[in-house]
Design an enzyme around this catalytic site. Structure first.
Site, mmCIF file in Angstrom:
data_model
loop_
_atom_site.group_PDB
_atom_site.id
_atom_site.type_symbol
_atom_site.label_atom_id
_atom_site.label_comp_id
_atom_site.label_asym_id
_atom_site.label_seq_id
_atom_site.Cartn_x
_atom_site.Cartn_y
_atom_site.Cartn_z
ATOM 1 N N GLN A 187 45.391 52.505 50.411
ATOM 2 C CA GLN A 187 46.318 51.624 49.793
ATOM 3 C C GLN A 187 47.550 52.805 49.435
ATOM 4 O O GLN A 187 47.565 53.679 48.902
ATOM 5 C CB GLN A 187 46.085 50.942 48.760
ATOM 6 N N HIS A 208 45.372 38.834 44.787
ATOM 7 C CA HIS A 208 45.112 39.828 43.740
ATOM 8 C C HIS A 208 43.880 39.414 42.924
ATOM 9 O O HIS A 208 43.781 39.692 41.739
ATOM 10 C CB HIS A 208 46.372 40.218 42.970
ATOM 11 N N ARG A 220 44.722 37.945 39.587
ATOM 12 C CA ARG A 220 45.062 38.954 38.416
ATOM 13 C C ARG A 220 46.799 39.030 38.314
ATOM 14 O O ARG A 220 47.306 39.816 37.205
ATOM 15 C CB ARG A 220 44.626 40.269 38.848
ATOM 16 N N SER A 255 42.865 53.108 46.126
ATOM 17 C CA SER A 255 43.932 52.461 45.501
ATOM 18 C C SER A 255 44.912 53.638 45.018
ATOM 19 O O SER A 255 44.126 54.761 44.733
ATOM 20 C CB SER A 255 43.520 51.506 44.455
HETATM 21 C C1 LIG Z 1 39.472 46.123 38.325
HETATM 22 C C2 LIG Z 1 40.404 45.779 39.586
HETATM 23 C C3 LIG Z 1 41.438 46.517 39.937
HETATM 24 C C4 LIG Z 1 42.319 46.227 40.798
HETATM 25 N N1 LIG Z 1 43.204 47.007 41.224
HETATM 26 C C5 LIG Z 1 44.001 46.771 42.531
HETATM 27 C C6 LIG Z 1 44.759 47.799 43.011
HETATM 28 O O1 LIG Z 1 45.111 48.946 42.863
HETATM 29 N N2 LIG Z 1 45.590 47.256 44.179
HETATM 30 C C7 LIG Z 1 45.414 45.996 44.656
HETATM 31 O O2 LIG Z 1 46.220 45.772 45.621
HETATM 32 N N3 LIG Z 1 44.613 45.124 44.132
HETATM 33 C C8 LIG Z 1 43.854 45.410 43.135
HETATM 34 N N4 LIG Z 1 43.157 44.495 42.718
HETATM 35 C C9 LIG Z 1 42.668 43.371 43.454
HETATM 36 C C10 LIG Z 1 41.831 43.612 44.518
HETATM 37 O O3 LIG Z 1 42.370 44.348 45.432
HETATM 38 C C11 LIG Z 1 41.509 42.167 45.156
HETATM 39 O O4 LIG Z 1 42.565 41.892 45.815
HETATM 40 C C12 LIG Z 1 40.557 41.385 44.224
HETATM 41 O O5 LIG Z 1 39.927 41.833 43.395
HETATM 42 C C13 LIG Z 1 39.957 40.323 45.046
HETATM 43 O O6 LIG Z 1 39.199 39.247 44.405
HETATM 44 P P1 LIG Z 1 37.833 39.333 43.942
HETATM 45 O O7 LIG Z 1 37.562 40.403 43.028
HETATM 46 O O8 LIG Z 1 37.387 37.940 43.543
HETATM 47 O O9 LIG Z 1 36.948 39.866 45.222
HETATM 48 C C14 LIG Z 1 42.277 44.912 41.382
HETATM 49 C C15 LIG Z 1 41.264 44.148 41.188
HETATM 50 C C16 LIG Z 1 40.336 44.398 40.154
HETATM 51 C C17 LIG Z 1 39.327 43.125 39.632
#
Ligand SMILES: Cc1cc2nc3c(=O)[nH]c(=O)nc-3n(C[C@H](O)[C@H](O)[C@H](O)COP(=O)(O)O)c2cc1C
Length: 388
Positions: free
Chosen positions: A128, A275, A278, A107
């Site tokens: 990314q 995401h 989130r 990331s």
């Molecule tokens: C701590 C954390 C940081 C994340 N940072 C990013 C990021 O930098 N870029 C992004 O596209 N998604 C980010 N995500 C989302 C993840 O890429 C992903 O879409 C998501 O965690 C998938 O769901 P799951 O945790 O249930 O597997 C983040 C998720 C978490 C838990």
């Protein structure tokens, strides 16, 4: 790792080891966490059809995506700031992913730099990128990825705005953090975490620089205020497409309209993702959005899905509904917090073994034999083809 039998066991161990503010940063979601929960609930509601008396003695779960062969149809979603879990962070996850025959997605907000992770796991890293206000910052990142031999770029499609996360607000989690006294005390009661943090790598963004050094936590909010770009459009994707010769994947595609736009703009892959709940709370679960995206893509691009994958059966469900591979975030972040690189390897091992077991119940020996028509109210009278 002997007493770890599921991703949920890893989660429980991580919860014990992390201060509450860090655990909630990993596990939490936006606002009321409706979408966070829905990702799981919608996966749980999908049912798989058991088949019997099929020779499944030679099962394997190998897959391939965008020219990369995988030992299982699972890659690591991009995650920023994982140094809060463990100082080895992205390097440990990238190594574990390479060991498992998977791929790690770096990331832009990762604690370790792109160079460190490609060194640790050559040929097993995707990068990314985000569209920053200063386009030259994005271009430098793209050129770095190319120079490092990375073959796949994942565009952060859903970060133009950032959602509130109530858990983080309550803990004062920010960049810099401003925790209330109870969180200061709670953190002090986790001396292992404090020691690792003091002795190991500080919480930084490894890929960007201020005065030649990685950006520190206290500087992150201000950097984002200057650089985050709410005006990025598909025009930026078109410009990126003409600069980048490798595979291009758009992350955050949840609708047919965006799936078609991604393909029209030359994407080689669409990444169905909310995401992990989130960002935009109150939208569909990814497993609900997946079939219509698959329909719109119509074989013109690879389809990746993440969100709520916690069991091997979840992987089978997503592949049955048309994903080429799935991705996961928190299982690996929790594995990292629970046990550094071996914890992440454990997460891979659990998901692979569970997938192979469920394939046995489904009567299939390869992932391309998985059923292609399951739904929440699966009608068991309908025959589903079994792999020869
Ligand atoms: C701590 C954390 C940081 C994340 N940072 C990013 C990021 O930098 N870029 C992004 O596209 N998604 C980010 N995500 C989302 C993840 O890429 C992903 O879409 C998501 O965690 C998938 O769901 P799951 O945790 O249930 O597997 C983040 C998720 C978490 C838990």
């Amino acid at each position: 790792m002997r007493d770890i039998h599921s991703i949920d066991d890893l989660r429980r161990r991580a919860k014990r080891r992390l201060p509450a503010m860090v655990y909630d940063f990993i596990e939490g979601g936006a606002l009321d966490e409706l979408t966070l929960r829905r990702n799981r609930e919608a996966l749980e509601a999908q049912l798989l059809p058991q088949r019997v008396l099929v020779d499944t003695s030679q099962r394997h779960a190998t897959a391939s995506i965008l020219g990369t062969r995988l030992d299982l149809p699972l890659v690591v979603s991009p995650m920023g700031l994982l140094t809060v879990c463990h100082p080895d962070a992205d390097v440990a996850i990238a190594r574990a992913a390479a060991t498992a025959g998977s791929v790690f997605t770096h990331s832009p907000w990762s604690g370790c730099s792109l160079e460190e992770v490609t060194d640790a796991a050559p040929g097993r890293v995707w990068a990314q990128i985000a569209f920053w206000n200063d386009a030259s910052e994005t271009e430098r990142h793209i050129d770095r990825a190319a120079a490092l031999g990375i073959d796949t770029l994942v565009v952060a499609g859903d970060v133009a705005v950032s959602s509130k996360r109530d858990r983080d607000l309550r803990h004062g989690t920010g960049m810099p953090p401003n925790p209330p006294l109870r969180d200061v005390i709670d953190t002090a009661l986790h001396p292992g975490w404090v020691l690792r943090w003091l002795l190991g790598r500080r919480i930084t963004w490894g890929s960007y620089r201020i005065d030649g050094r990685p950006i520190r936590m206290g500087e992150m909010d201000a950097w984002m205020d200057r650089n985050s770009n709410q005006a990025a459009t598909w025009g930026d994707v078109a410009r990126l497409r003409s600069r980048w010769k490798g595979n291009l994947v758009i992350k955050g595609v949840m609708t047919q309209a965006d799936a078609r736009l991604a393909v029209e703009h030359g994407a080689d892959g669409v990444f169905v993702s909310n995401h992990g709940g989130r960002q935009f709370d109150g939208q569909l679960a990814t497993i609900e959005a997946l079939p219509s995206v698959v329909d719109a893509v119509d074989g013109r691009a690879a389809v990746i899905m993440d969100g709520g994958i916690r069991r091997g059966s979840d992987i089978a469900k997503a592949l049955s509904l048309g994903a080429d591979v799935v991705a996961a975030g928190r299982p690996f972040a929790l594995g990292l917090a629970a046990g550094a690189q071996p914890g992440v390897e454990k997460a891979f091992e659990l998901l692979r073994d569970e997938l192979l077991t469920v394939m046995g119940f489904l009567g299939v020996v390869r992932i391309d034999g998985l059923p292609d028509s399951l739904c929440a109210s699966h009608d068991a009278r309908e025959g589903i083809e079994v792999a020869p």
